[in-house]
Design an enzyme around this catalytic site. Structure first.
Site, PDB file in Angstrom:
ATOM      1  N   PRO A 128       0.778  -1.247   0.000  1.00 51.64           N
ATOM      2  CG  PRO A 128       0.010  -0.934   2.187  1.00 51.64           C
ATOM      3  CD  PRO A 128       0.735  -1.916   1.300  1.00 51.64           C
ATOM      4  CB  CYS A 129       3.160   2.790  -2.418  1.00 52.31           C
ATOM      5  SG  CYS A 129       2.348   2.426  -3.971  1.00 52.31           S
ATOM      6  CG  HIS A 130      -2.955   3.381  -1.351  1.00 57.37           C
ATOM      7  ND1 HIS A 130      -2.625   2.050  -1.546  1.00 57.37           N
ATOM      8  CD2 HIS A 130      -3.938   3.387  -0.416  1.00 57.37           C
ATOM      9  CE1 HIS A 130      -3.389   1.300  -0.764  1.00 57.37           C
ATOM     10  NE2 HIS A 130      -4.191   2.090  -0.067  1.00 57.37           N
TER      11      HIS A 130
END
EC number: 2.1.1.63
Length: 165
Positions: free
Chosen positions: A125-127
């Protein structure tokens, strides 16, 4: 041989790629990071477990993925991506906080670069990584998609449990 499949999602088409049931890439249309597609073969039935989990995620029914991943990158990238996997659903961390977490204080920009090369968006989850000021900055899939993913998670994150009112 890498097999791939493209599916529709609320944020646009997603392409999943990998070998066997192991995911090596999950990317969005127009994502800035573009893996080499040499030797990729279309397989519309591939990664059914990951697809089911993505559908459940977008429906607000799944907060943690259970997909076998093959994350390839530099040692630093690997450390960043593993740290991303520890950010709980519905929460965010700053680039600086991730740098501190992996023992690289002051490396916020390098964390941002590693985020930009994350090969498995959404599941890794780089978001969930934002600027220190709380501002949404940089996202390979575009800021609008980042905002949409964070809003989805915020709207469906479990409420804090309390014993007494």
């Amino acid at each position: 041989m890498i097999h791939y499949r493209t599916i529709d999602s609320p944020i646009g088409p997603l392409t999943l790629a990998g070998h066997g049931s192991v995911l090596t890439n999950l990317r969005m249309l127009e994502q800035t990071y573009e893996p080499s597609r040499t030797h990729w073969t279309p397989d519309p039935g591939a990664f059914s477990g990951a697809v089911d989990q993505l559908n459940a995620y977008f429906a607000g029914e799944l907060t943690e993925f259970d997909v076998e991943l093959d994350l390839r990158g530099t040692d630093f990238q690997q450390r960043v991506w593993k740290a991303l996997l520890t950010i709980p659903y519905g929460e965010t961390r700053s680039y600086g906080e991730i740098a501190d977490q992996i023992g690289a204080p002051g490396a916020a920009r390098a964390v941002g670069l590693a985020n930009g090369h994350n090969p498995i968006a959404i599941i890794v989850p780089c978001h969930r990584v934002i600027g220190a000021s709380g501002k949404l900055t940089g996202y390979g899939g575009g800021i609008n998609r980042k905002r949409a993913l964070l809003e989805l998670e915020k709207s469906r994150a479990p409420a804090d449990l309390t014993l007494f009112d």
